[in-house]
Design a protein around this motif. Structure first.
Motif, PDB file in Angstrom:
ATOM      1  N   MET A 314       0.816  -1.215   0.000  1.00  0.00           N
ATOM      2  CA  MET A 314       0.000   0.000   0.000  1.00  0.00           C
ATOM      3  C   MET A 314       0.851   1.267   0.000  1.00  0.00           C
ATOM      4  O   MET A 314       0.440   2.299  -0.543  1.00  0.00           O
ATOM      5  N   LYS A 315       2.026   1.206   0.580  1.00  0.00           N
ATOM      6  CA  LYS A 315       2.902   2.376   0.587  1.00  0.00           C
ATOM      7  C   LYS A 315       3.576   2.593  -0.772  1.00  0.00           C
ATOM      8  O   LYS A 315       4.222   3.616  -0.983  1.00  0.00           O
ATOM      9  N   GLU A 316       3.406   1.623  -1.678  1.00  0.00           N
ATOM     10  CA  GLU A 316       3.936   1.749  -3.026  1.00  0.00           C
ATOM     11  C   GLU A 316       2.891   2.279  -4.002  1.00  0.00           C
ATOM     12  O   GLU A 316       3.191   2.483  -5.185  1.00  0.00           O
ATOM     13  N   PHE A 317       1.647   2.472  -3.511  1.00  0.00           N
ATOM     14  CA  PHE A 317       0.601   2.991  -4.387  1.00  0.00           C
ATOM     15  C   PHE A 317       1.016   4.367  -4.907  1.00  0.00           C
ATOM     16  O   PHE A 317       1.730   5.113  -4.216  1.00  0.00           O
ATOM     17  N   PRO A 318       0.563   4.773  -6.098  1.00  0.00           N
ATOM     18  CA  PRO A 318       0.906   6.109  -6.605  1.00  0.00           C
ATOM     19  C   PRO A 318       0.329   7.196  -5.705  1.00  0.00           C
ATOM     20  O   PRO A 318      -0.663   6.979  -4.993  1.00  0.00           O
ATOM     21  N   LEU A 319       0.929   8.353  -5.740  1.00  0.00           N
ATOM     22  CA  LEU A 319       0.570   9.450  -4.851  1.00  0.00           C
ATOM     23  C   LEU A 319      -0.924   9.778  -4.859  1.00  0.00           C
ATOM     24  O   LEU A 319      -1.521   9.939  -3.789  1.00  0.00           O
ATOM     25  N   PRO A 320      -1.603   9.886  -6.025  1.00  0.00           N
ATOM     26  CA  PRO A 320      -3.034  10.198  -5.995  1.00  0.00           C
ATOM     27  C   PRO A 320      -3.849   9.162  -5.220  1.00  0.00           C
ATOM     28  O   PRO A 320      -4.785   9.525  -4.503  1.00  0.00           O
ATOM     29  N   ALA A 321      -3.499   7.898  -5.369  1.00  0.00           N
ATOM     30  CA  ALA A 321      -4.228   6.854  -4.650  1.00  0.00           C
ATOM     31  C   ALA A 321      -3.985   6.962  -3.152  1.00  0.00           C
ATOM     32  O   ALA A 321      -4.911   6.809  -2.343  1.00  0.00           O
ATOM     33  N   ARG A 322      -2.751   7.245  -2.758  1.00  0.00           N
ATOM     34  CA  ARG A 322      -2.454   7.381  -1.330  1.00  0.00           C
ATOM     35  C   ARG A 322      -3.127   8.618  -0.742  1.00  0.00           C
ATOM     36  O   ARG A 322      -3.613   8.599   0.392  1.00  0.00           O
ATOM     37  N   ALA A 323      -3.186   9.688  -1.535  1.00  0.00           N
ATOM     38  CA  ALA A 323      -3.858  10.907  -1.068  1.00  0.00           C
ATOM     39  C   ALA A 323      -5.348  10.661  -0.910  1.00  0.00           C
ATOM     40  O   ALA A 323      -5.974  11.107   0.068  1.00  0.00           O
ATOM     41  N   LEU A 324      -5.930   9.946  -1.871  1.00  0.00           N
ATOM     42  CA  LEU A 324      -7.355   9.620  -1.794  1.00  0.00           C
ATOM     43  C   LEU A 324      -7.658   8.799  -0.548  1.00  0.00           C
ATOM     44  O   LEU A 324      -8.635   9.041   0.164  1.00  0.00           O
ATOM     45  N   LEU A 325      -6.793   7.813  -0.265  1.00  0.00           N
ATOM     46  CA  LEU A 325      -7.002   6.970   0.911  1.00  0.00           C
ATOM     47  C   LEU A 325      -6.887   7.790   2.183  1.00  0.00           C
ATOM     48  O   LEU A 325      -7.673   7.603   3.128  1.00  0.00           O
ATOM     49  N   ALA A 326      -5.946   8.706   2.233  1.00  0.00           N
ATOM     50  CA  ALA A 326      -5.789   9.549   3.420  1.00  0.00           C
ATOM     51  C   ALA A 326      -7.024  10.398   3.656  1.00  0.00           C
ATOM     52  O   ALA A 326      -7.514  10.511   4.791  1.00  0.00           O
ATOM     53  N   VAL A 327      -7.552  10.998   2.589  1.00  0.00           N
ATOM     54  CA  VAL A 327      -8.757  11.824   2.714  1.00  0.00           C
ATOM     55  C   VAL A 327      -9.946  10.966   3.143  1.00  0.00           C
ATOM     56  O   VAL A 327     -10.713  11.332   4.054  1.00  0.00           O
ATOM     57  N   ALA A 328     -10.109   9.803   2.475  1.00  0.00           N
ATOM     58  CA  ALA A 328     -11.237   8.927   2.796  1.00  0.00           C
ATOM     59  C   ALA A 328     -11.146   8.428   4.235  1.00  0.00           C
ATOM     60  O   ALA A 328     -12.154   8.401   4.963  1.00  0.00           O
ATOM     61  N   ALA A 329      -9.945   8.025   4.669  1.00  0.00           N
ATOM     62  CA  ALA A 329      -9.783   7.532   6.036  1.00  0.00           C
ATOM     63  C   ALA A 329     -10.100   8.617   7.048  1.00  0.00           C
ATOM     64  O   ALA A 329     -10.722   8.357   8.092  1.00  0.00           O
ATOM     65  N   THR A 330      -9.705   9.855   6.758  1.00  0.00           N
ATOM     66  CA  THR A 330      -9.978  10.971   7.673  1.00  0.00           C
ATOM     67  C   THR A 330     -11.471  11.232   7.783  1.00  0.00           C
ATOM     68  O   THR A 330     -12.011  11.397   8.891  1.00  0.00           O
ATOM     69  N   ILE A 331     -12.153  11.238   6.643  1.00  0.00           N
ATOM     70  CA  ILE A 331     -13.598  11.502   6.645  1.00  0.00           C
ATOM     71  C   ILE A 331     -14.357  10.385   7.348  1.00  0.00           C
ATOM     72  O   ILE A 331     -15.219  10.632   8.206  1.00  0.00           O
TER      73      ILE A 331
END
Length: 537
Positions: A314-331
């Motif tokens: 998961m830490k190898e995912f491209p930046l947009p995917a990791r950013a999306l996950l961070a936003v989704a996890a926060t919400i």
């Protein structure tokens, strides 16, 4: 688990070879040809016209076929009647190809074969074994021999002799000629039928045994099995068995140098994966047919497939995917904390361990994985839930789940790719979340079947198992209503369980004991939470 798939035309020695492999390597013998023969015998015995596809299919769909053991070897029964000898008659020989060509018959038999195959280390022989029934088998063999040799062997067999061990064995010449004619006719039928025609899998090993002894054939296949293990594709036969996680059958393998053929990938795949990214179906099916080990860096907007997300950390995912996950996890974290304030007790046991772990948990609601995934995300720990592939009914859901780190599994099949991915995730230091109850348990009166297998996955990755329990989530949606209620939810983590601490020896014994101990501790943690928070279920 080791699955050996042996395919080939009638009389090529599939059964003899499979029996010998089973005895020598401690595998379960799955005689799929006997299943079609049993259905054929039932139709003939009951007066069902084998040319009536609907009537024959109805017999197959109702049939209860069971393999057993006797002093003389394996037995076959249909609907409670032993038909071991009856299914080997010339009349059955002449009609079995017609019966086995009906699509509904094959669907019924394949479903039963996969069910039997998921029960342990297996050597399976019959038609379509390597292409349809077990496309992910570690070893695939296509046995063949010239028609005259096959006819002679079968004629000698009917005389009660063994041509493989006695080259001078004779048979009735007239019967041998009749058998030869039947084999030639049957070969033509099998290879030209529209439904699953006889053909070797693309990755099958071809063995012409016209001039080989049974021992020579067996040794060639054993060598192939050893080569598969040497590549890390499978543990030794008899050491581990497949497992079922909520109905999902798995079979172990390292992280991805072999997979389903293109037709299986096409059936499983989606369509376009996000902005210009190709999914696993359609034109991409050929690429998905032989997944390679995750390698190279995933790049943003570079056509990453769903498989890329399943195979990479998961830490190898491209930046947009990791950013999306961070936003989704926060919400999701904020919303669920507001509506159903949840807390993980003894969270340090989860948070302070950097190892990859198999997390097992009781299942009461859709909030369960959210608590674990979000609860650990902000501590830098990535959790990959095992999800059933039925969730991936649309490209959007597949796209969303893949970015969230979920690993899909096809229920009811020996899904080798799923277990390889989970094993690789554990070895990378990620956590894998499994719900052994398989479905949400809505009341204490609901029957519960614990689906084992998480222990085997952890065992293959040399990872510990960590029990976790949750209470209060069941109260969100009471049984009989869809309206949501507000309330607190409590979760509790337990100490990791190491295989070395179980006090038993042997891989199978350790896996079985781990399943028992881990679920006992899950329920013990749940009961502790109920005592600490009365009224929470």
């Amino acid at each position: 688990m080791m699955i050996v798939a042996i395919d080939g035309p009638a009389g090529s020695g599939k059964s003899t070879t499979a029996h010998a492999i089973a005895d020598r390597c401690n595998l379960t013998f799955l005689d799929t040809g006997a299943m079609y023969r049993a259905v054929t015998w039932r139709c003939l015995d009951s007066g069902v016209d084998v040319s009536d596809g609907d009537a024959v299919s109805a017999v197959a769909e109702r049939a209860k076929i069971v393999f057993g053991k006797s002093a003389d070897g394996q037995t076959v029964s249909i609907d409670g009647q032993d038909v071991t000898r009856q299914i080997r008659t010339p009349e059955v020989d002449r009609n079995v190809s017609v019966v086995s060509a009906y699509p509904r018959v094959r669907e019924a038999m394949v479903a039963r074969q996969r069910e039997l195959g998921a029960a342990g280390d297996v050597v399976a022989e019959g038609r379509d074994i390597g292409t349809v029934v077990f496309p992910n088998a570690e070893v695939k063999v296509f046995l063949t021999a010239d028609a005259a040799a096959r006819a002679h062997r079968r004629a000698v067999q009917r005389e009660g002799k063994d041509a493989g061990r006695d080259a001078s064995a004779k048979a009735d010449a007239a019967e041998e000629q009749q058998i030869l004619a039947d084999l030639v006719r049957r070969d033509k039928l099998d290879s030209s039928r529209k439904e699953s025609p006889l053909k070797p899998a693309e990755d099958a090993h071809m063995i012409d045994n016209s001039a080989l002894t049974p021992e020579q054939v067996v040794q060639q296949i054993v060598d192939l099995m050893d080569a598969a293990r040497a590549k890390g594709e499978a543990p030794k036969a008899g050491e581990v068995a497949p497992f079922d996680n909520g109905g999902e059958s798995f079979s172990p393998k390292a992280s991805a140098d072999k997979a389903a053929p293109a037709n299986a990938a096409a059936k499983a795949g989606g369509s376009k994966d996000g902005a210009g990214e190709k999914g696993t179906g359609g034109p991409a099916a050929k690429a998905a047919a032989k997944p390679k080990a995750a390698a190279g860096r995933m790049r943003a907007f570079a056509g990453n497939t769903f498989d890329d997300y399943y195979d990479h950390g998961m830490k190898e995912f491209p930046l947009p995917a990791r950013a999306l996950l961070a936003v989704a996890a926060t919400i999701v974290w904020a919303v669920t904390k507001l509506l159903w304030p949840w807390r993980i007790e003894d969270v340090r046991l989860l948070r302070d361990d950097a190892r990859g772990r198999m997390i097992v948990m009781n299942h009461t609601s859709m909030l369960d994985p959210v608590v674990i995934i979000c609860g650990l995300y902000f501590h830098g720990i990535r959790v990959r839930p095992i999800s059933k592939s039925e969730f991936n009914k649309t490209s959007f859901v597949s796209w969303l789940f893949s970015r969230a780190g979920a690993i899909p599994v096809k229920r009811g099949t020996a899904d080798l790719k799923a277990v390889r991915r989970a094993q690789a995730a554990l070895q990378r230091g990620e956590c894998v979340l499994v719900f052994p109850e398989g479905t949400r348990i809505k009341s204490d009166d609901q029957p519960v079947t614990i689906h084992g297998g998480f222990a085997l996955m952890a065992q293959m990755a040399k990872a510990p198992v960590q029990p976790v329990a949750i209470v209060g989530a069941r109260d969100i949606t009471p049984k009989g209503t869809h309206w949501k209620r507000f309330g607190r939810v409590f979760c509790k983590a337990g100490e990791c369980i190491e295989f070395s601490d179980l006090g038993v020896r042997g891989r199978k014994q350790q896996a079985l004991r781990m399943e028992e101990v881990a679920m006992e501790r899950v329920y013990a943690l749940r009961d502790e939470l109920r005592r600490e928070h009365p009224g929470k279920m």
